[in-house]
Design an enzyme around this catalytic site. Structure first.
Site, mmCIF file in Angstrom:
data_model
loop_
_atom_site.group_PDB
_atom_site.id
_atom_site.type_symbol
_atom_site.label_atom_id
_atom_site.label_comp_id
_atom_site.label_asym_id
_atom_site.label_seq_id
_atom_site.Cartn_x
_atom_site.Cartn_y
_atom_site.Cartn_z
ATOM 1 N N CYS A 1 -25.895 0.398 -11.829
ATOM 2 C CA CYS A 1 -24.860 1.636 -11.676
ATOM 3 C C CYS A 1 -26.265 2.448 -12.673
ATOM 4 O O CYS A 1 -26.749 2.186 -14.056
ATOM 5 C CB CYS A 1 -24.188 1.065 -12.533
ATOM 6 S SG CYS A 1 -22.756 2.337 -13.202
ATOM 7 N N GLU B 1 0.426 -1.152 -0.167
ATOM 8 C CA GLU B 1 -0.571 -0.047 -0.238
ATOM 9 C C GLU B 1 0.704 1.446 -0.166
ATOM 10 O O GLU B 1 0.575 2.569 -0.620
ATOM 11 C CB GLU B 1 -1.082 -0.252 0.898
ATOM 12 C CG GLU B 1 -1.871 -0.909 1.096
ATOM 13 C CD GLU B 1 -2.886 -0.576 -0.103
ATOM 14 O OE1 GLU B 1 -3.179 0.387 -0.438
ATOM 15 O OE2 GLU B 1 -3.905 -1.890 -0.714
ATOM 16 N N CYS C 1 -19.389 -6.175 -16.827
ATOM 17 C CA CYS C 1 -19.386 -5.039 -15.550
ATOM 18 C C CYS C 1 -20.017 -5.836 -14.404
ATOM 19 O O CYS C 1 -21.730 -5.968 -14.553
ATOM 20 C CB CYS C 1 -19.547 -3.456 -15.310
ATOM 21 S SG CYS C 1 -19.386 -3.170 -13.563
ATOM 22 N N CYS D 1 -18.445 -1.531 -19.743
ATOM 23 C CA CYS D 1 -19.803 -1.205 -19.111
ATOM 24 C C CYS D 1 -20.260 -2.477 -19.531
ATOM 25 O O CYS D 1 -21.027 -3.827 -18.537
ATOM 26 C CB CYS D 1 -20.820 -0.199 -19.294
ATOM 27 S SG CYS D 1 -20.138 0.811 -19.245
ATOM 28 N N CYS E 1 -13.767 -0.684 -14.589
ATOM 29 C CA CYS E 1 -14.618 0.221 -14.231
ATOM 30 C C CYS E 1 -13.410 1.346 -14.847
ATOM 31 O O CYS E 1 -13.180 2.126 -13.683
ATOM 32 C CB CYS E 1 -15.294 0.752 -13.667
ATOM 33 S SG CYS E 1 -16.500 2.200 -13.210
#
Length: 359
Positions: free
Chosen positions: A218, A49, A212, A209, A202
């Site tokens: 959405c 991270e 997805c 899309c 995305c």
């Protein structure tokens, strides 16, 4: 959540189940990532991270593997000399991350008996760990319910909820929406599923899309490429500087260890002027700073080294100087054999200056 509408609450509850199903089948296999049924290594989660801040996954992979080979656990990292960590970090950029990596490891050894704290509140007390990183470690490493919001997740939330909030000034709105969608179990897997969705499906441009997993829910899919809304980018200023390529006839290069505070703190580099906007480099001030050397007469290399930092563009001239031999130096300078230069960890901006000098 007090201000959430019934529609938002319902939509938020619909996101996690299909995302987790999709993640189980399509998750990215990354060197720091555990399988869904395996306990995460907090050291790996933390390291990745920190490295992934402002840096792509493709770039981070090799650095992560190098660091975990050199320093397999938190005690190894805490006991390593900072100069070694900085040298191995060279080329990854944003060097404050490397300094905070070292400070954070030492803090965990001293204040937490070598064990990573598990809560967001405790994680936030550690050097280099802000709200996003604390939430990511708490959820991924310890499965604590924490709301993880990075750039990928902001983009997914803006599109799913059809939010017209503008980045960066309305960032809190995306946290509010993400909180509505965050489940109480498998929180780390869920956060990573959104990261993967944002990275692979995305995407900022040309989102996929049709494949997805949450496309049926959405609200913003018809205007996905326009979301999230962003403030116009500020024009970066330009600064200029001069670096000195000072070598000796017997094959040594003079390098400077930069001050701890400021850009590229504690990193090695070519001696040089300050980097200033709107005026030419102050060569006289540089020569006064270098008075421990014989009189310096430099010949400018042709061209300039160009480098872009977060907040400005830099155009760096390089003055070439040849000395008969090495000499005694102040503490923050040292000689490096030119034979070792290719393996030595210089920041990218100075690698560009070296290339210009060696042309």
């Amino acid at each position: 959540m007090d201000h959430a509408t019934k529609t938002e609450i319902t939509l938020g509850q619909q996101i996690a189940p299909p995302m987790l199903d999709w993640y189980d089948q399509h998750r990215r296999h990354l060197p720091w990532r555990h399988d869904p049924d395996v306990k995460a290594n907090p050291y790996y989660v933390w390291m990745s991270e920190i490295m992934l801040q402002q840096t792509t996954v493709a770039t981070v992979k090799s650095y992560f593997e190098k660091f975990t080979n050199l320093w397999p656990d938190i005690s190894d990292m805490a006991n390593a000399p900072l100069e070694d960590i900085l040298q191995e970090w060279a080329g990854l950029g944003y060097y404050a991350r490397a300094r905070n990596l070292h400070k954070c490891a030492q803090s965990i050894m001293q204040d937490f008996n070598g064990q990573f704290p598990e809560t967001e509140a405790e994680l936030l007390t550690l050097p280099g760990i802000g709200p996003y990183t604390a939430a990511a470690i708490a959820s991924i490493a310890f499965n604590q319910r924490a709301v993880v919001v990075d750039g990928n997740i902001e983009r997914v939330m803006s599109r799913v909820f059809k939010s017209y909030a503008e980045l960066p000034k309305e960032r809190a709105e995306f946290y509010r929406l993400a909180n509505l969608a965050t489940p109480d179990s498998r929180v780390g897997d869920y956060a990573q599923s959104l990261m993967d969705l944002g990275a692979t499906i995305c995407t900022p441009k040309s989102p996929k899309c049709a494949i997805c997993p949450i496309q049926p829910h959405c609200l913003g899919k018809l205007e996905a490429e326009e979301l999230p809304r962003k403030a116009p980018k500020k024009i970066k200023p330009t600064r200029k500087g001069l670096s000195l390529w000072i070598t000796t006839l017997d094959g040594y290069l003079l390098l400077e260890r930069r001050p701890e505070k400021g850009l590229l703190g504690k990193m090695p580099g070519l001696p040089g002027t300050d980097w200033i906007e709107g005026q030419e480099p102050d060569i006289d001030a540089l020569m006064r700073k270098m008075q421990f050397l014989p009189k310096l007469e430099h010949q400018l290399a042709e061209g300039e080294a160009k480098h872009t930092f977060t907040h400005f563009h830099l155009f760096l001239s390089v003055g070439k100087v040849t000395l008969p031999n090495t000499c005694d130096l102040p503490d923050n300078y040292f000689w490096l054999s030119l034979d070792q230069l290719d393996e030595f960890g210089l920041p990218t901006v100075f690698k560009k200056a070296v290339s210009l000098a060696q042309r």
